[in-house]
Scaffold this motif. Structure first.
Motif, PDB file in Angstrom:
ATOM      1  N   PHE A 308      48.387  30.482 -14.251  1.00  0.00           N
ATOM      2  CA  PHE A 308      48.531  31.094 -12.938  1.00  0.00           C
ATOM      3  C   PHE A 308      48.821  30.030 -11.867  1.00  0.00           C
ATOM      4  CE2 PHE A 308      45.478  33.496 -15.488  1.00  0.00           C
ATOM      5  CZ  PHE A 308      46.088  34.736 -15.516  1.00  0.00           C
ATOM      6  N   ASP A 309      49.492  28.944 -12.270  1.00  0.00           N
ATOM      7  CA  ASP A 309      49.711  27.836 -11.355  1.00  0.00           C
ATOM      8  C   ASP A 309      51.170  27.679 -10.941  1.00  0.00           C
ATOM      9  OD1 ASP A 309      50.668  27.094 -13.785  1.00  0.00           O
ATOM     10  OD2 ASP A 309      49.694  25.126 -13.851  1.00  0.00           O
ATOM     11  N   ASP A 310      52.005  28.663 -11.223  1.00  0.00           N
ATOM     12  CA  ASP A 310      53.408  28.584 -10.858  1.00  0.00           C
ATOM     13  C   ASP A 310      53.924  29.991 -10.589  1.00  0.00           C
ATOM     14  OD1 ASP A 310      55.871  27.550 -10.325  1.00  0.00           O
ATOM     15  OD2 ASP A 310      56.065  26.457 -12.215  1.00  0.00           O
ATOM     16  N   ARG A 311      55.183  30.072 -10.234  1.00  0.00           N
ATOM     17  CA  ARG A 311      55.768  31.369  -9.919  1.00  0.00           C
ATOM     18  C   ARG A 311      55.834  32.252 -11.168  1.00  0.00           C
ATOM     19  NH1 ARG A 311      60.210  30.927  -5.159  1.00  0.00           N
ATOM     20  NH2 ARG A 311      59.100  29.393  -3.860  1.00  0.00           N
ATOM     21  N   THR A 312      55.838  33.537 -10.948  1.00  0.00           N
ATOM     22  CA  THR A 312      55.849  34.500 -12.046  1.00  0.00           C
ATOM     23  C   THR A 312      57.144  34.374 -12.843  1.00  0.00           C
ATOM     24  OG1 THR A 312      54.500  36.020 -10.733  1.00  0.00           O
ATOM     25  CG2 THR A 312      55.670  36.944 -12.611  1.00  0.00           C
ATOM     26  N   THR A 313      57.008  34.316 -14.158  1.00  0.00           N
ATOM     27  CA  THR A 313      58.168  34.152 -15.041  1.00  0.00           C
ATOM     28  C   THR A 313      58.485  35.411 -15.842  1.00  0.00           C
ATOM     29  OG1 THR A 313      56.766  33.285 -16.814  1.00  0.00           O
ATOM     30  CG2 THR A 313      57.715  31.690 -15.266  1.00  0.00           C
ATOM     31  N   ILE A 314      57.739  36.480 -15.668  1.00  0.00           N
ATOM     32  CA  ILE A 314      57.974  37.692 -16.448  1.00  0.00           C
ATOM     33  C   ILE A 314      58.607  38.758 -15.562  1.00  0.00           C
ATOM     34  CG2 ILE A 314      56.035  37.204 -17.996  1.00  0.00           C
ATOM     35  CD1 ILE A 314      54.421  39.308 -16.495  1.00  0.00           C
ATOM     36  N   GLU A 315      59.405  39.602 -16.176  1.00  0.00           N
ATOM     37  CA  GLU A 315      60.014  40.736 -15.496  1.00  0.00           C
ATOM     38  C   GLU A 315      59.362  42.003 -16.033  1.00  0.00           C
ATOM     39  OE1 GLU A 315      62.158  40.971 -13.075  1.00  0.00           O
ATOM     40  OE2 GLU A 315      62.504  38.810 -12.822  1.00  0.00           O
ATOM     41  N   VAL A 316      58.613  42.668 -15.196  1.00  0.00           N
ATOM     42  CA  VAL A 316      57.872  43.863 -15.606  1.00  0.00           C
ATOM     43  C   VAL A 316      58.715  45.099 -15.322  1.00  0.00           C
ATOM     44  CG1 VAL A 316      55.769  45.202 -15.313  1.00  0.00           C
ATOM     45  CG2 VAL A 316      55.701  42.707 -15.132  1.00  0.00           C
ATOM     46  N   ASP A 317      58.909  45.904 -16.331  1.00  0.00           N
ATOM     47  CA  ASP A 317      59.606  47.181 -16.169  1.00  0.00           C
ATOM     48  C   ASP A 317      58.577  48.234 -15.759  1.00  0.00           C
ATOM     49  OD1 ASP A 317      61.190  49.396 -16.211  1.00  0.00           O
ATOM     50  OD2 ASP A 317      61.531  49.404 -18.381  1.00  0.00           O
ATOM     51  N   TRP A 318      58.494  48.494 -14.464  1.00  0.00           N
ATOM     52  CA  TRP A 318      57.476  49.423 -13.972  1.00  0.00           C
ATOM     53  C   TRP A 318      57.804  50.873 -14.301  1.00  0.00           C
ATOM     54  CZ3 TRP A 318      53.115  47.252 -12.888  1.00  0.00           C
ATOM     55  CH2 TRP A 318      53.079  45.943 -12.409  1.00  0.00           C
ATOM     56  N   ASP A 319      59.009  51.137 -14.828  1.00  0.00           N
ATOM     57  CA  ASP A 319      59.363  52.496 -15.231  1.00  0.00           C
ATOM     58  C   ASP A 319      58.990  52.777 -16.685  1.00  0.00           C
ATOM     59  OD1 ASP A 319      60.433  53.121 -12.747  1.00  0.00           O
ATOM     60  OD2 ASP A 319      62.404  52.301 -13.268  1.00  0.00           O
ATOM     61  N   ALA A 320      58.560  51.761 -17.415  1.00  0.00           N
ATOM     62  CA  ALA A 320      58.147  51.953 -18.809  1.00  0.00           C
ATOM     63  C   ALA A 320      56.844  52.747 -18.854  1.00  0.00           C
ATOM     64  CB  ALA A 320      57.973  50.609 -19.507  1.00  0.00           C
ATOM     65  N   PRO A 321      56.588  53.459 -19.945  1.00  0.00           N
ATOM     66  CA  PRO A 321      55.362  54.279 -20.014  1.00  0.00           C
ATOM     67  C   PRO A 321      54.087  53.455 -20.010  1.00  0.00           C
ATOM     68  CG  PRO A 321      56.494  54.268 -22.134  1.00  0.00           C
ATOM     69  CD  PRO A 321      57.435  53.637 -21.148  1.00  0.00           C
ATOM     70  N   ILE A 322      54.172  52.192 -20.474  1.00  0.00           N
ATOM     71  CA  ILE A 322      52.975  51.355 -20.530  1.00  0.00           C
ATOM     72  C   ILE A 322      53.396  49.901 -20.435  1.00  0.00           C
ATOM     73  CG2 ILE A 322      52.987  51.204 -23.049  1.00  0.00           C
ATOM     74  CD1 ILE A 322      49.929  51.294 -22.997  1.00  0.00           C
ATOM     75  N   GLN A 323      52.533  49.087 -19.835  1.00  0.00           N
ATOM     76  CA  GLN A 323      52.706  47.642 -19.816  1.00  0.00           C
ATOM     77  C   GLN A 323      51.336  47.018 -20.054  1.00  0.00           C
ATOM     78  OE1 GLN A 323      55.335  45.929 -19.905  1.00  0.00           O
ATOM     79  NE2 GLN A 323      56.985  47.150 -18.993  1.00  0.00           N
ATOM     80  N   SER A 324      51.321  45.920 -20.800  1.00  0.00           N
ATOM     81  CA  SER A 324      50.055  45.293 -21.143  1.00  0.00           C
ATOM     82  C   SER A 324      50.175  43.781 -21.001  1.00  0.00           C
ATOM     83  CB  SER A 324      49.637  45.637 -22.572  1.00  0.00           C
ATOM     84  OG  SER A 324      48.430  44.997 -22.920  1.00  0.00           O
ATOM     85  N   LEU A 325      49.120  43.166 -20.476  1.00  0.00           N
ATOM     86  CA  LEU A 325      49.031  41.721 -20.313  1.00  0.00           C
ATOM     87  C   LEU A 325      47.945  41.220 -21.258  1.00  0.00           C
ATOM     88  CD1 LEU A 325      49.132  41.803 -16.421  1.00  0.00           C
ATOM     89  CD2 LEU A 325      51.030  41.258 -17.934  1.00  0.00           C
ATOM     90  N   SER A 326      48.365  40.585 -22.349  1.00  0.00           N
ATOM     91  CA  SER A 326      47.443  40.176 -23.415  1.00  0.00           C
ATOM     92  C   SER A 326      46.770  38.860 -23.068  1.00  0.00           C
ATOM     93  CB  SER A 326      48.210  40.052 -24.731  1.00  0.00           C
ATOM     94  OG  SER A 326      47.385  39.497 -25.732  1.00  0.00           O
ATOM     95  N   LEU A 327      45.454  38.807 -23.232  1.00  0.00           N
ATOM     96  CA  LEU A 327      44.668  37.611 -22.923  1.00  0.00           C
ATOM     97  C   LEU A 327      43.902  37.086 -24.128  1.00  0.00           C
ATOM     98  CD1 LEU A 327      43.125  38.651 -19.465  1.00  0.00           C
ATOM     99  CD2 LEU A 327      45.160  37.265 -19.884  1.00  0.00           C
ATOM    100  N   SER A 328      44.241  37.553 -25.324  1.00  0.00           N
ATOM    101  CA  SER A 328      43.461  37.154 -26.499  1.00  0.00           C
ATOM    102  C   SER A 328      43.570  35.656 -26.769  1.00  0.00           C
ATOM    103  CB  SER A 328      43.929  37.936 -27.725  1.00  0.00           C
ATOM    104  OG  SER A 328      45.291  37.616 -28.028  1.00  0.00           O
ATOM    105  N   ARG A 329      44.665  35.000 -26.319  1.00  0.00           N
ATOM    106  CA  ARG A 329      44.823  33.565 -26.548  1.00  0.00           C
ATOM    107  C   ARG A 329      43.850  32.746 -25.718  1.00  0.00           C
ATOM    108  NH1 ARG A 329      48.567  37.594 -27.426  1.00  0.00           N
ATOM    109  NH2 ARG A 329      50.077  36.967 -29.016  1.00  0.00           N
ATOM    110  N   LEU A 330      43.206  33.383 -24.723  1.00  0.00           N
ATOM    111  CA  LEU A 330      42.241  32.664 -23.887  1.00  0.00           C
ATOM    112  C   LEU A 330      40.824  32.743 -24.433  1.00  0.00           C
ATOM    113  CD1 LEU A 330      43.402  33.756 -20.307  1.00  0.00           C
ATOM    114  CD2 LEU A 330      44.174  31.823 -21.671  1.00  0.00           C
TER     115      LEU A 330
END
Length: 502
Positions: A308-330
């Motif tokens: 969380f130390d730089d600009r956002t690098t992902i493009e989120v499709d807000w029209d998709a039925p679902i979006q998930s941000l996985s944190l299992s690597r942490l």
């Protein structure tokens, strides 16, 4: 005394002389209908086999509360809910289907619900994930989309892939980064705004950022105590953010900034910043902001590094039925790192939804929310801000935890953090209470005001099958058994690792 004899009337007199007066025709008698019920004396009909008793039964008066009344009148159920929204399962008290429609309940005057937020509590393995996923999946038929605002255990990846969406994996060394200080939709078209609208948007954006920084700084420790964040720190951070974005200089187009940039400015303050914060010299600024700067520096080089130390690098499709941000690597970094990530994602997602279009309905799932709440008072305030905005934005905040006391582990008894955590329960008028051990029963009754019958349902009936839960809709409890389709059961299955070990 002799009895006076009555005389003859005209009809009798004519009859004696052989004359009859004409009679008025009488209507035919109606046939009698059979009687379903007949009056019976108090002691019964005095015939053989009719239950006659020589003495009446004694009558006694009883007083009872509403949660005790079902013991004598077990078929009296809670008033039914409108048949709108997702069909979740069977209402065991009425025998009918149970439908969940949080926003519809808010709009319905007959349902005692004032906000659509949901808290789901349950012992591991009792069906929390299945109920949450079934709710999200079935509400998609009514125009809702789902945002998994942090998936610490990758439980929602199968559901995302079944809907054709690939989750975003966030971890050290991975390309996906998210800037929690992003403007979001409020930063668009800034050059065309009038002064009043620009000030309104700036107040919202800087307020959200300040809440985030307060939560991040407050998550750090000095020994056993959390780092304090007082009014002076608030002034310093606000002025620094305004200078970094160009708002303090009156720029027509604001620049996006990051948390490392904020830390760097505080560690190398300009004369303008020192003067705006009312310090007599740069030396005084350094001395009085040392704790704040060290806490931010520890975050930049530690939990936030590469995430969380730089600009956002992902493009989120807000029209998709679902979006998930996985944190299992942490997960190897510990619960605090996951909690800090959840705090950043909560602030970022709130910023992305600040200008949601009418009818853009979304369910925001916050799994393992207790990890964020245990970061201290300021992290609790950040979570509290997300819940309070749901009524105005139209989002349904769906928080998942193990038990209500998870909210009370944020501080010492009687502390401000515990008081705020208790208030969080009132910011969710809908609570799903799945099976719990008997040891949690008293806690449920104390914190949620459940009666003994409701408590026993959770600790007894709720433990006898997955998906069994007491849905508390406002003050009305409903005994619901969630019914999963075989495909839903497959997507909700979370025991793959146990199966592999066996």
């Amino acid at each position: 005394m002799s009895k006076v004899r009555a005389g003859r009337d005209m009809t009798r007199l004519l009859h004696d002389f052989g004359h009859e007066l004409p009679r008025v025709p009488q209507p035919p008698a109606r046939p009698k209908e059979p009687r379903l019920f007949r009056h019976a004396p108090r002691r019964g009909t005095r015939r053989r086999g009719r239950g006659w008793a020589p003495a009446s039964a004694p009558v006694s008066s009883w007083r009872m509360t509403s949660d005790q009344a079902p013991a004598l009148w077990p078929f009296v159920a809670t008033p039914g809910l409108p048949a709108t929204g997702a069909q979740m399962g069977i209402d065991q008290l009425s025998g009918g289907s149970f439908f969940a429609d949080p926003l519809g309940w808010v709009l319905a005057d007959q349902v005692p619900v004032t906000n659509p937020n949901i808290f789901s509590f349950g012992k591991p393995g009792r069906g929390k994930s299945g109920t949450t996923k079934a709710f999200c999946l079935r509400m998609m038929d009514f125009g809702y989309r789902t945002l998994i605002c942090g998936d610490p255990k990758d439980e929602y990846e199968p559901l995302c892939r079944a809907l054709g969406v690939e989750p975003f994996a966030i971890g050290v060394g991975l390309p996906a980064r998210i800037n929690p200080l992003a403007f979001g939709p409020l930063g668009q078209g800034w050059t065309g705004l009038d002064a009043a609208e620009a000030q309104r948007r700036a107040a919202v954006v800087f307020g959200r950022w300040l809440t985030l920084v307060r939560g991040l700084v407050g998550s750090q420790r000095i020994g056993q105590a959390r780092v304090p964040f007082g009014p002076t720190d608030e002034v310093v951070v606000t002025n620094a953010l305004r200078q970094l974005t160009g708002y303090a200089q009156g720029q027509s187009q604001l620049a996006e900034t990051t948390i490392p940039a904020l830390w760097h400015l505080l560690d190398n303050p300009t004369n303008q910043l020192v003067a705006q914060c009312r310090y007599g010299s740069a030396r005084q600024f350094f001395d009085e902001t040392r704790t704040l700067r060290d806490a931010l520096g520890q975050l930049v080089s530690g939990a936030l590094a590469g995430l969380f130390d730089d600009r956002t690098t992902i493009e989120v499709d807000w029209d998709a039925p679902i979006q998930s941000l996985s944190l299992s690597r942490l997960d190897p970094l510990g619960d605090d790192a996951v909690g800090i990530a959840l705090t950043c994602l909560g602030s970022w997602s709130r910023g992305m939804r600040e200008l949601a279009q009418p009818g853009d309905l979304r369910i925001v799932v916050r799994d393992e929310s207790w990890k964020q709440l245990r970061l201290g008072t300021e992290a609790v305030k950040s979570f509290d801000a997300d819940l309070r905005l749901s009524r105005f934005g139209g989002d349904i905040q769906f928080a998942v935890a193990h038990k209500p006391s998870d909210l009370l582990g944020v501080g010492d008894a009687g502390s401000q953090a515990v008081a705020i955590a208790k208030d969080l329960l009132h910011l969710a008028d809908i609570k799903i209470l799945l099976g719990q051990d008997a040891a949690v029963g008293d806690e449920l009754e104390r914190l949620l005001g459940l009666g003994p019958i409701a408590r026993d349902l959770v600790t007894g009936w709720g433990m006898q099958g997955k998906g069994r839960a007491l849905w508390c809709v406002g003050e009305h409890p409903y005994k619901v058994a969630t019914v999963l389709h075989p495909l839903e059961a497959e997507l909700a299955y979370t025991n793959q690792n146990i199966d592999a070990a066996g």
